[in-house]
Structures are given as structure tokens and as C-alpha cells.
Scaffold this motif. Structure first.
Motif, short mmCIF file in Angstrom:
data_model
loop_
_atom_site.label_atom_id
_atom_site.label_comp_id
_atom_site.label_asym_id
_atom_site.label_seq_id
_atom_site.Cartn_x
_atom_site.Cartn_y
_atom_site.Cartn_z
N ALA A 172 0.84 -1.21 0.00
CA ALA A 172 0.00 0.00 0.00
C ALA A 172 0.86 1.25 0.00
N VAL A 173 1.95 1.23 0.77
CA VAL A 173 2.86 2.38 0.82
C VAL A 173 3.50 2.61 -0.55
N ASN A 174 3.95 1.52 -1.18
CA ASN A 174 4.61 1.65 -2.48
C ASN A 174 3.67 2.17 -3.56
N LEU A 175 2.37 1.89 -3.41
CA LEU A 175 1.39 2.42 -4.35
C LEU A 175 1.12 3.90 -4.14
N GLY A 176 1.54 4.41 -2.98
CA GLY A 176 1.32 5.82 -2.68
C GLY A 176 0.12 6.07 -1.80
N ALA A 177 -0.42 5.04 -1.17
CA ALA A 177 -1.59 5.21 -0.31
C ALA A 177 -1.21 5.90 0.99
N ARG A 182 0.16 2.79 10.38
CA ARG A 182 1.48 3.38 10.61
C ARG A 182 2.08 2.84 11.90
N ARG A 183 1.23 2.67 12.93
CA ARG A 183 1.71 2.11 14.20
C ARG A 183 2.17 0.67 14.02
N PHE A 184 1.45 -0.07 13.19
CA PHE A 184 1.83 -1.46 12.95
C PHE A 184 3.23 -1.54 12.35
N LEU A 185 3.50 -0.66 11.37
CA LEU A 185 4.82 -0.66 10.75
C LEU A 185 5.89 -0.25 11.77
N GLN A 186 5.57 0.71 12.60
CA GLN A 186 6.54 1.15 13.62
C GLN A 186 6.85 0.02 14.60
#
Length: 225
Positions: free
Chosen positions: A205-210, A217-221
Motif C-alpha cells: 500500500a505504501v509503495n502504491l502511494g496510499a 502506521r503504528r503497525f509498521l513502527q
């Protein structure tokens, strides 16, 4: 003393049994039909599978490939193509509109021309030299996800993270009830696998620009710790 120039030799294929000269087969640039190689772009650009294409949209891309649309402008009439795709003219028309929006297809000519070509940055059939010339001439835009693709990616990421959290809780419960048991080991392995899948979904999702909501964001952190 100047070196003597050797005359160019002409080589022939000879049948060693009969001594007959065998005609050399003409080489072609493509192993199948001589049209050149077929390229489907990959790498930094958005992959096709992440764009949530409909069945008809995939069919239109395939129809364009089969009719020379990888290297040449092709006229596409929805009313004529729809029966071949087991679809309706309006559905094909909508599919073409979305593919144009995504930049997977490019319109050639005016807005009513009905002539299109597949984006040479993503699809190509022909020599490398012709590919470079086509990209220079057409200046094709990069493939870009639309709102539908972004929404699907975010939905998949949210579902994957929810599954990962549930699996982690189940693993913790199993460890408390039966420490070092096979059940605890199995649930922990499942939790690790779902956690890895969730990270991949969020990164997609991040790479698509979402734009990620707070919980993602907390999950990624947390995953980065």
C-alpha cells in the motif's frame, strides 16, 4: 610489407553423407513468429497485479496484445470487441476508460479516434532499438494507481494486520495454557507467517502511494522494533 586482405569466405551447410549443399534457414528475431520479443515492464513501477484490474480490463489488455497493440496503434470498437470478450459494449468502454486512466493504455489521436496502444513502458513487442525510439516519440507516462487500486490495497493491508494481531493473541494464549507444547509452537509459527504477510500488504500500500491510517502506521513502527 602491407598485409594482404583475405577475401570473405562464404560458408555453406553440407550434408556429410551425400555432399549436398543444404540451404541455410533464414533467421528471425523472434523464436515463434518473427515479430521480435515481448516485454512486460517490471521493477520500480506499479505492478499490474496490484491495480485491482477487473476481468474485462485484463481481457482488453490481452486483446490489445493479440492484435498488435504492443507496438502499433490499434482501433478498438467496444461494440465489436465485447462479444469476443463475452462482455457488453458499456463494460468494455468502462474498462478502456480505466486502463487509460491508469496509463496502461494510451490514446492515439483525438478523443474520438478510438485508436489505442499499450504503454511501451509496460508492454512492448519489437527490437530494443525500436523500443527506445517509441518511448522517445510517445513520451509515455508512468503507470499510476487510481483511487480503486489504492482503496483495495488499504483494505487488504487492514485485513492482513487484523489477522496478524488475532494470530499473535492466539499464540500468546496457547503459550500460557500449554508452554512449549506443539500447539504453542504451531500457533506461534502461524502468527509469524501472518505477521510477515501483513508487513508485505502494508508495504505494498505504501509503495502504491496510499496514505496509511494511524493504526497501520503504528503497525509498521511496531514491526520495525
Amino acid at each position: 610489407m602491407a598485409a594482404t586482405r583475405r577475401a570473405a569466405r562464404r560458408l555453406e551447410l553440407v550434408d556429410t553423407t551425400t555432399g549436398e549443399v543444404v540451404e541455410r534457414k533464414q533467421r528471425v528475431p523472434h523464436a515463434f513468429d518473427g515479430k521480435g520479443y515481448t516485454l512486460e515492464g517490471h521493477g520500480a513501477e506499479v505492478p499490474n497485479f496490484s491495480l485491482n484490474l477487473s476481468g474485462t480490463e485484463w481481457d482488453v489488455l490481452d486483446w490489445m496484445k493479440q492484435h498488435g497493440g504492443c507496438a502499433n496503434p490499434v482501433r478498438l470498437e467496444p461494440s465489436e470487441v465485447a462479444p469476443l470478450l463475452c462482455s457488453t459494449p458499456n463494460t468494455v468502454k468502462a474498462a478502456v476508460a480505466r486502463l487509460l486512466k491508469l496509463n496502461l493504455m494510451l490514446r492515439i489521436g483525438g478523443p474520438r479516434s478510438g485508436t489505442y496502444q499499450l504503454n511501451p513502458r509496460r508492454f512492448w513487442e519489437g527490437s530494443g532499438e525500436a523500443h527506445v525510439k517509441a518511448c522517445t516519440r510517445m513520451d509515455p507516462p508512468a503507470v499510476a494507481p487510481d483511487a480503486k487500486a489504492l482503496a483495495t490495497a488499504l483494505k487488504a493491508a487492514q485485513k492482513a494486520t487484523d489477522t496478524a494481531r488475532d494470530a499473535a493473541e492466539a499464540a500468546d494464549e496457547a503459550e500460557e495454557l500449554a508452554p512449549d507444547s506443539k500447539l504453542a509452537e504451531k500457533t506461534r509459527a502461524t502468527a509469524a507467517a501472518t505477521h510477515a504477510s501483513a508487513i508485505l500488504a502494508v508495504e505494498t500500500a505504501v509503495n502504491l502511494g496510499a496514505q496509511l491510517p494511524v493504526q497501520l502506521r503504528r503497525f509498521l513502527q511496531e514491526a520495525a522494533k
